[in-house]
Design a protein around this motif. Structure first.
Motif, PDB file in Angstrom:
ATOM      1  N   LYS A   1      49.924  57.446  -2.922  1.00 35.97           N
ATOM      2  CA  LYS A   1      50.131  57.680  -1.489  1.00 35.97           C
ATOM      3  C   LYS A   1      48.995  58.534  -0.943  1.00 35.97           C
ATOM      4  N   VAL A   2      48.236  57.975  -0.011  1.00 33.11           N
ATOM      5  CA  VAL A   2      47.101  58.702   0.567  1.00 33.11           C
ATOM      6  C   VAL A   2      47.607  59.828   1.466  1.00 33.11           C
ATOM      7  N   ASN A   3      47.122  61.043   1.217  1.00 26.33           N
ATOM      8  CA  ASN A   3      47.481  62.189   2.082  1.00 26.33           C
ATOM      9  C   ASN A   3      46.583  62.146   3.313  1.00 26.33           C
ATOM     10  N   PRO A   4      47.124  61.954   4.517  1.00 25.86           N
ATOM     11  CA  PRO A   4      46.293  61.753   5.707  1.00 25.86           C
ATOM     12  C   PRO A   4      45.380  62.944   6.024  1.00 25.86           C
ATOM     13  N   VAL A   5      45.795  64.165   5.650  1.00 26.32           N
ATOM     14  CA  VAL A   5      44.945  65.337   5.905  1.00 26.32           C
ATOM     15  C   VAL A   5      43.724  65.291   4.991  1.00 26.32           C
ATOM     16  N   LEU A   6      43.932  64.932   3.721  1.00 25.28           N
ATOM     17  CA  LEU A   6      42.809  64.832   2.787  1.00 25.28           C
ATOM     18  C   LEU A   6      41.910  63.644   3.156  1.00 25.28           C
ATOM     19  N   GLU A   7      42.575  62.547   3.591  1.00 25.27           N
ATOM     20  CA  GLU A   7      41.831  61.346   4.009  1.00 25.27           C
ATOM     21  C   GLU A   7      40.882  61.696   5.157  1.00 25.27           C
ATOM     22  N   ARG A   8      41.395  62.444   6.145  1.00 23.20           N
ATOM     23  CA  ARG A   8      40.594  62.820   7.318  1.00 23.20           C
ATOM     24  C   ARG A   8      39.514  63.807   6.908  1.00 23.20           C
ATOM     25  N   ALA A   9      39.856  64.735   6.019  1.00 15.45           N
ATOM     26  CA  ALA A   9      38.874  65.744   5.583  1.00 15.45           C
ATOM     27  C   ALA A   9      37.718  65.081   4.850  1.00 15.45           C
ATOM     28  N   LEU A  10      38.037  64.152   3.980  1.00 15.50           N
ATOM     29  CA  LEU A  10      36.989  63.467   3.210  1.00 15.50           C
ATOM     30  C   LEU A  10      36.112  62.638   4.145  1.00 15.50           C
ATOM     31  N   ASP A  11      36.773  61.992   5.124  1.00 14.98           N
ATOM     32  CA  ASP A  11      36.010  61.179   6.085  1.00 14.98           C
ATOM     33  C   ASP A  11      35.035  62.066   6.850  1.00 14.98           C
ATOM     34  N   ARG A  12      35.500  63.290   7.195  1.00 15.80           N
ATOM     35  CA  ARG A  12      34.614  64.210   7.930  1.00 15.80           C
ATOM     36  C   ARG A  12      33.470  64.680   7.041  1.00 15.80           C
ATOM     37  N   ILE A  13      33.752  64.913   5.762  1.00 12.42           N
ATOM     38  CA  ILE A  13      32.680  65.305   4.830  1.00 12.42           C
ATOM     39  C   ILE A  13      31.630  64.212   4.780  1.00 12.42           C
ATOM     40  N   PHE A  14      32.069  62.945   4.772  1.00 10.66           N
ATOM     41  CA  PHE A  14      31.104  61.832   4.770  1.00 10.66           C
ATOM     42  C   PHE A  14      30.282  61.856   6.068  1.00 10.66           C
ATOM     43  N   VAL A  15      30.925  62.077   7.214  1.00  3.06           N
ATOM     44  CA  VAL A  15      30.188  62.082   8.494  1.00  3.06           C
ATOM     45  C   VAL A  15      29.128  63.179   8.486  1.00  3.06           C
ATOM     46  N   LEU A  16      29.505  64.363   7.982  1.00  3.49           N
ATOM     47  CA  LEU A  16      28.586  65.508   8.013  1.00  3.49           C
ATOM     48  C   LEU A  16      27.375  65.307   7.123  1.00  3.49           C
ATOM     49  N   HIS A  17      27.523  64.469   6.084  1.00  3.09           N
ATOM     50  CA  HIS A  17      26.422  64.287   5.124  1.00  3.09           C
ATOM     51  C   HIS A  17      25.648  62.984   5.345  1.00  3.09           C
ATOM     52  N   ALA A  18      25.964  62.237   6.426  1.00  7.05           N
ATOM     53  CA  ALA A  18      25.477  60.855   6.541  1.00  7.05           C
ATOM     54  C   ALA A  18      23.968  60.741   6.671  1.00  7.05           C
ATOM     55  N   ASP A  19      23.336  61.612   7.451  1.00  4.69           N
ATOM     56  CA  ASP A  19      21.875  61.540   7.586  1.00  4.69           C
ATOM     57  C   ASP A  19      21.332  62.905   7.971  1.00  4.69           C
ATOM     58  N   HIS A  20      20.047  63.108   7.745  1.00  5.72           N
ATOM     59  CA  HIS A  20      19.489  64.428   8.087  1.00  5.72           C
ATOM     60  C   HIS A  20      17.974  64.394   8.213  1.00  5.72           C
ATOM     61  N   GLU A  21      17.473  63.463   9.057  1.00  5.45           N
ATOM     62  CA  GLU A  21      16.017  63.389   9.345  1.00  5.45           C
ATOM     63  C   GLU A  21      15.249  63.130   8.055  1.00  5.45           C
ATOM     64  N   GLN A  22      14.057  63.689   7.884  1.00  3.54           N
ATOM     65  CA  GLN A  22      13.182  63.303   6.777  1.00  3.54           C
ATOM     66  C   GLN A  22      13.296  64.310   5.618  1.00  3.54           C
ATOM     67  N   ASN A  23      14.531  64.587   5.156  1.00  2.53           N
ATOM     68  CA  ASN A  23      14.728  65.497   4.019  1.00  2.53           C
ATOM     69  C   ASN A  23      14.136  64.886   2.755  1.00  2.53           C
ATOM     70  N   ALA A  24      14.162  65.652   1.659  1.00  2.00           N
ATOM     71  CA  ALA A  24      13.456  65.235   0.434  1.00  2.00           C
ATOM     72  C   ALA A  24      13.904  63.856  -0.061  1.00  2.00           C
ATOM     73  N   SER A  25      15.216  63.625  -0.119  1.00  2.31           N
ATOM     74  CA  SER A  25      15.678  62.338  -0.677  1.00  2.31           C
ATOM     75  C   SER A  25      15.416  61.180   0.288  1.00  2.31           C
ATOM     76  N   THR A  26      15.508  61.423   1.583  1.00  7.08           N
ATOM     77  CA  THR A  26      15.196  60.357   2.551  1.00  7.08           C
ATOM     78  C   THR A  26      13.707  60.017   2.498  1.00  7.08           C
ATOM     79  N   SER A  27      12.882  61.040   2.372  1.00  9.89           N
ATOM     80  CA  SER A  27      11.433  60.793   2.251  1.00  9.89           C
ATOM     81  C   SER A  27      11.143  60.038   0.960  1.00  9.89           C
ATOM     82  N   THR A  28      11.923  60.329  -0.090  1.00  7.56           N
ATOM     83  CA  THR A  28      11.762  59.607  -1.363  1.00  7.56           C
ATOM     84  C   THR A  28      12.091  58.127  -1.173  1.00  7.56           C
ATOM     85  N   VAL A  29      13.187  57.864  -0.484  1.00  7.92           N
ATOM     86  CA  VAL A  29      13.606  56.467  -0.241  1.00  7.92           C
ATOM     87  C   VAL A  29      12.556  55.746   0.578  1.00  7.92           C
TER      88      VAL A  29
END
Ligand code: SDX
Length: 436
Positions: A215-243
Motif C-alpha cells: 500500500k503506497v503511503n501518499p505522504v511518502l509518495e508525494r515527498a519522493l516525487d518532490r525529491i525527484f523534482v528538486l533534483h531534476a536539473d541544475h544548469e551545467q553542473n559536473a555530471s551534466t557537463s560530463t553528459v
C-alpha cells in the motif's frame, strides 16, 4: 543569444596587437565574451581549470542565480514547481519547454508508463556483481548496458530516436534503481505496475514483496516525487557537463547518461548526500549536538581535510532554494512517520544554525545545499544511505537527457575538445637502456 552593443578589447603589455572580442547577451544572467576566435587571432588559450568563469554552451533549460539563491526550470521558479507540479509534469517541461495541459499530461504519463519494464536479460548483469556492491557501481553498469539493447535503434541525429531514448531512460531508471536495491538485500525484483504513479511505482518496486499487496503511503509518495523534482536539473553542473562532453562524440544517449552517473557518484557532487548523512551519524555517535563545536573546528582547520558535507556550492553563494524545500519535506515525512524527534534531524538543524552564524561559513558564503537534508528524509522513507546518490541519478536523468538532446539538436554543436597549458618536459631523445 543576442550580440551586445558592448565589445571586449584584449590588449597586451608586450606590444602584441590588441584583439576585439564580441559580447553576447542571454535573456537573463551574465553576458559572455565570445573567445572562439582567440586562439586563431593570438595563438593563446584562455586558462580556467574547473570552469569557474566559463560558459560551455548556450542553454534554455535551467537558470541559476547564485547570489539570489534562485533556480528556474524553463523560467518557472523551483518553489512553485515543487509545490504545484509533479515530477512527470517537470519532465515534460524540461524535455519540451513547457508544462503539459491535462490532456498532454495523460498522454506523456501513458508513454512513460509503457516503457517502465527492462529487458529480462538485464537481471543477468546484476548477477555478475557481489551482493554488497555499491549501488552506484551497479547502476553505472546497468545504464551503460542499456546501450546494448537500443544501440542499433538509436540514431542520435534522428529527433524521434532521441525522444524515445529520453522516454526509455526516464521510465526505466526507477526500475533499475529498485533492482539494484533488491539485489543487494537478496529479495526478488518487483515488476513495475501500470496503475501506480511514477513515485508510487518506485516505492512499491523498492519496498513491496511478492508475498503481500503493497500500500503506497501518499505522504511518502508525494515527498519522493518532490525529491525527484528538486533534483531534476541544475544548469551545467559536473555530471551534466560530463553528459554533454561524452555525448558530443556522437555516442548513444545511454552511454552518455552512464558517464553522468559515474560523475555524480563523487562526494563533492551527488555523493554528498550519502557523505552528509554519514557525517551526521558520526557526530551523533561521538556525542551529538554537544560535539558539533569540536567538529566545526576540524572543518575550519585546513589541514584536517574535513568538509561540512551538504554545505557550500560552486554557484549558490546564498541559501540553495532546494535545501529549504527539502527541509520542509523532511518535516512532513518525519511528522507522518511519528519521527519528529528524529535525533539526526535535530542534529542537522543544530549544525545548520551554528554554521550559518559562524564567521568561517559566513565569510565564504557557505550555506546548506540540496544534499544537506535530502539524506535525512530518504533515510526516514527507508532508503539505505548507499542508495541516496542512486535516487539523485534517477531524478537527474531527465535533466541530463534534456541537456544532451538540446546540444545535439543544435546544428552548430561540435565535439568538445579543450586544450591545456603544457608544463611538462620539452622534446628530448630516448636514452639507451645503459644510460637511463
Ligand atoms: C551538488 O554544481 C551543481 O550544481 C551541483 C549540484 C547539482 O544539483 O548538480 O548542486 C549538486 O553537487 C551540491 C554540492 C554537494 N557537495 C557537497 O556538499 C560537498 C561539500 N561542499 C564542497 O566540497 C564545496 O562546497 C563544493 C565542491 C560544493 C563547491 O566547491 P567550490 O566552489 O570549488 O568552492 P571551494 O572548494 O573553492 O571552496 C571555497 C572555500 C574554500 O576555503 P578557502 O580556500 O577559501 O579558505 O570554501 C571552503 C573551501 O575550503 N569550503 C568549505 C566547504 N565548501 C567550501 N569548507 C568547509 N566545508 C565545506 N562544505
Amino acid at each position: 543569444m543576442k550580440l551586445a552593443d558592448n565589445k571586449a578589447t584584449l590588449s597586451f603589455s608586450n606590444g602584441k596587437p590588441s584583439v576585439e572580442l564580441p559580447v553576447y547577451q542571454g535573456n537573463i544572467g551574465p553576458d559572455v565574451i565570445d573567445i572562439r576566435k582567440l586562439y586563431g587571432q593570438t595563438g593563446m588559450f584562455t586558462y580556467d581549470p574547473g570552469f569557474l568563469s566559463t560558459a560551455s554552451c548556450q542553454s534554455a533549460i535551467t537558470y541559476i542565480d547564485g547570489d539570489k539563491g534562485e533556480l528556474l526550470y524553463r523560467g518557472y521558479p523551483i518553489e512553485q514547481l515543487a509545490t504545484q507540479c509533479d515530477f512527470l509534469e517537470t519532465c515534460h517541461l524540461l524535455l519540451y519547454g513547457d508544462l503539459p495541459n491535462a490532456a498532454k499530461k495523460v498522454e506523456f504519463t501513458q508513454r512513460v508508463t509503457m516503457h517502465t519494464m527492462v529487458n529480462e536479460q538485464m537481471q543477468f548483469f546484476l548477477r555478475g556483481f557481489r551482493r554488497d556492491a555499491h549501488p552506484m557501481a551497479v547502476l553505472t553498469g546497468l545504464i551503460g548496458a542499456l546501450s546494448a539493447f537500443y544501440h542499433d535503434s538509436t540514431d542520435i541525429n534522428n529527433p524521434e530516436h532521441r525522444e524515445i531514448a529520453a522516454i526509455r531512460l526516464i521510465a526505466k531508471l526507477p526500475t533499475l534503481v529498485a533492482m539494484a536495491y533488491k539485489y543487494g538485500i537478496g529479495q526478488p525484483y518487483m515488476y513495475p505496475r501500470n496503475d501506480l504513479s511514477y513515485s508510487g511505482n518506485f516505492l512499491r518496486m523498492m519496498f513491496g514483496t511478492p508475498c503481500e499487496d503493497y500500500k503506497v503511503n501518499p505522504v511518502l509518495e508525494r515527498a519522493l516525487d518532490r525529491i525527484f523534482v528538486l533534483h531534476a536539473d541544475h544548469e551545467q553542473n559536473a555530471s551534466t557537463s560530463t553528459v554533454r562532453l561524452c555525448g558530443s562524440s556522437g555516442t548513444n544517449p545511454f552511454a552518455a547518461i552512464a558517464a553522468g552517473v559515474a560523475c555524480l557518484w563523487g562526494p563533492a557532487h551527488g555523493g554528498a548526500n550519502e557523505a552528509c548523512l554519514n557525517m551526521l551519524e558520526d557526530i551523533q555517535r561521538q556525542g551529538g549536538i554537544a560535539k558539533v563545536g569540536e567538529y566545526m573546528e576540524q572543518v575550519k582547520d585546513k589541514n584536517s581535510g574535513v568538509r561540512l558535507m551538504g554545505f557550500g556550492h560552486r554557484v549558490y553563494k546564498n541559501y540553495d532554494p532546494r535545501a529549504k524545500l527539502m527541509q520542509e519535506t523532511c518535516k512532513e515525512v518525519l511528522a507522518e512517520l511519528g519521527l519528529e524527534k528524529d535525533p539526526l534531524f535535530k542534529l542537522a538543524m543544530a549544525v545548520e544554525k551554528i554554521a550559518v552564524e559562524d564567521d568561517y561559513f559566513v565569510q565564504r558564503k557557505l550555506y546548506p545545499n540540496v544534499d544537506f537534508y535530502s539524506g535525512i528524509v530518504q533515510r526516514a522513507i527507508g532508503i539505505p544511505v548507499n542508495l541516496f546518490t542512486g535516487i539523485f541519478a534517477l531524478a537527474r536523468t531527465v535533466g541530463w537527457i534534456a541537456q544532451l538532446n538540446e546540444m545535439i539538436s543544435d546544428p552548430e554543436y561540435k565535439i568538445g575538445r579543450p586544450r591545456q597549458l603544457y608544463t611538462g618536459s620539452p622534446r628530448r631523445d630516448v636514452p639507451p637502456m645503459a644510460k637511463r
